[in-house]
Design an enzyme around this catalytic site. Structure first.
Site, PDB file in Angstrom:
ATOM      1  N   GLU A 133       0.877  -1.174   0.000  1.00  0.00           N
ATOM      2  CA  GLU A 133       0.000   0.000   0.000  1.00  0.00           C
ATOM      3  C   GLU A 133       0.912   1.221   0.000  1.00  0.00           C
ATOM      4  O   GLU A 133       1.456   1.600   1.045  1.00  0.00           O
ATOM      5  CB  GLU A 133      -0.922  -0.018   1.227  1.00  0.00           C
ATOM      6  CG  GLU A 133      -1.895  -1.175   1.252  1.00  0.00           C
ATOM      7  CD  GLU A 133      -2.882  -1.149   0.114  1.00  0.00           C
ATOM      8  OE1 GLU A 133      -3.081  -0.071  -0.501  1.00  0.00           O
ATOM      9  OE2 GLU A 133      -3.464  -2.197  -0.199  1.00  0.00           O
ATOM     10  N   CYS A 170      -2.058   9.489   2.803  1.00  0.00           N
ATOM     11  CA  CYS A 170      -1.577   8.920   1.537  1.00  0.00           C
ATOM     12  C   CYS A 170      -2.524   9.186   0.381  1.00  0.00           C
ATOM     13  O   CYS A 170      -2.111   9.162  -0.778  1.00  0.00           O
ATOM     14  CB  CYS A 170      -1.336   7.423   1.683  1.00  0.00           C
ATOM     15  SG  CYS A 170      -2.793   6.482   2.187  1.00  0.00           S
TER      16      CYS A 170
END
Length: 459
Positions: free
Chosen positions: A213, A247
């Site tokens: 990720e 993010c």
């Protein structure tokens, strides 16, 4: 008391526990998930304090994005796990009759979960939910950049689980290197692209599957057919949540030239409404995680022209919510993931121009598009590639448990959330079962005169 055994010893301990088969029992899995949920609720005040110590994260953000987000994953998993663990029948061809086939979900074994610093509680425990649900043992490595939260996670896990089942190892780069030298059955990493490559390289030596990720520069396209005030509020919230250290935060805006000026004014208004005239005094605005990131972000402020914000306080690691314009596309601000409260604003003439700008860059983790025009929405969806898309909002797609979350290309591989988390930590074993009756001997040698029969039978 936290464990002091070596990493190889801990891994061996986990393998022995997994070998007992205890983790595969459905009731055991459900009980461990309930224990984790109860521990999170018990530790809630401590979680808020730790996150506040690490980067003065507001309790409201800590609750929604860390605590509540984790317990929602647990609740969803508790509701559906019984159906997920059941073997699934598969169809067989006429050549296999009277056989039966099924797909049996089974855990991968001992998994390693390496967490990031920006949402240090949720982004390590949410994958753990999937690992537990799938029946694995797990070793967790929290980020050393948020030491208060790392210590809190270590205490919570130690007091909730058998250390032979789930353990936490704290430490820095050297600890991560020692962990990656071991053979795990799956590695789940959340962090930057550069480190993701290191993780993948280390995993390749053991042929260990990975979920990465990562991040990247998530673009936000703003059409001229919008609700101006709602668009500004949603962009401001998504960008400056956790001081931009998210993010999937909008990394830059691509704004239709017709509305650039009014949108800029509306964004300024939203910043004032959210954080007041001096955001440094706002209890609702976080700080940069450490001095190194503060200095990195401060250099970005020298690029382009500051439309609002730009104030800093090194002692407090404070950087004001900042909007910049006239930023050269080749500048570091537009080449590197910002991961902070600086939002470059660029303009475009046609939607095709904006799409082309995005397609010529690495694939982002998220993409945002604000427009009331359904055909334009479809145009963006059909002509861009990203881990996920959110139309007319930012970040909120992460809150839909049934939507897989993950990247593509440079922004990552694999996904999780809800059932996808269970799938990530599960091996789906294919099984064919044949009875001893019904054999025709047609498949066995000698083959003379049998080919015609086989062709007629199979078509």
């Amino acid at each position: 008391m936290l464990s002091t055994i070596s990493i190889p010893e801990m891994l061996q301990q986990q393998r022995q526990f997994f070998a007992t088969g205890k983790t595969q029992d459905l009731n055991f899995r459900l009980e461990q998930l309930k224990r984790l949920k109860s521990a999170i609720q018990t530790y809630e005040a401590d979680i808020f304090e730790a996150l506040g110590t690490d980067f003065r994260k507001p309790s409201f953000e800590s609750y929604l994005a860390e605590v509540r987000a984790t317990t929602e994953e647990i609740n969803y998993t508790l509701k559906h796990l019984k159906s997920w663990v059941k073997p699934r029948r598969a169809a067989v061809s006429i050549a296999q009759i009277p056989a039966s086939a099924f797909i049996r979900p089974e855990p991968k074994g001992v998994v390693l979960i390496i967490g990031p610093w920006n949402y240090p509680f949720y982004l390590i425990l949410a994958p753990l939910v999937g690992a537990i649900a799938a029946g694995n043992s797990a070793i967790l490595k929290p980020s050393e950049m948020t030491p208060a939260t790392s210590g809190l996670i270590a205490r919570l896990v130690a007091q909730t689980f058998d250390p032979a089942y789930i353990s936490v190892i704290e430490g820095g780069v050297e600890t991560s290197q020692q962990l990656l030298a071991q053979k795990f059955d799956h590695i789940f990493f959340t962090g930057g692209t550069a480190v993701g490559k290191i993780i993948m390289e280390a995993a390749a030596k053991h042929l260990t599957p990975v979920t990465l990720e990562l991040g990247g520069k998530s673009p936000c396209i703003v059409d001229n057919e919008i609700d101006l005030r709602e668009t500004a509020k949603r962009i401001t919230w998504g960008k400056f949540l956790n001081a931009g250290q998210t993010c999937v935060a909008p990394d830059y805006l691509l704004v239709n030239r017709q509305i650039k000026s009014p949108l800029l004014e509306s964004l300024k208004q939203s910043i004032g409404e959210f954080y007041g005239e001096n955001p440094e005094k706002s209890p609702d605005y976080a700080r940069i995680v450490n001095d190194r990131h503060f200095q990195r972000l401060s250099q970005f402020l020298k690029e382009g022209e500051i439309a609002i914000g730009g104030e800093t306080n090194a002692t407090e690691r404070y950087i004001a919510p900042t909007l910049t314009v006239n930023v050269p596309p080749a500048s570091p601000l537009m080449q590197e993931e910002i991961f902070g409260p600086i939002l470059p604003i660029m303009e475009y003439e046609t939607l095709e121009e904006a799409i082309s700008f995005i397609k010529n860059r690495p694939k982002p983790l998220s993409l945002y598009f604000f427009s009331k025009n359904a055909s334009k929405q479809q145009q963006v969806l059909a002509n861009t590639s990203s881990g996920g898309v959110c139309l007319n909002d930012t970040i909120m797609h992460l809150g839909v448990t049934e939507l897989p979350f993950g990247g593509v290309g440079d922004s990552g591989m694999g996904a999780y959330h809800g059932k996808t988390s269970f799938d990530t930590f599960t091996h789906y074993k294919s099984v064919l079962k044949r009875p001893f009756w019904g054999e025709t001997n047609l498949r066995y040698p000698p083959y003379k005169s049998k080919l015609g029969w086989v062709k007629r039978l199979l078509g």
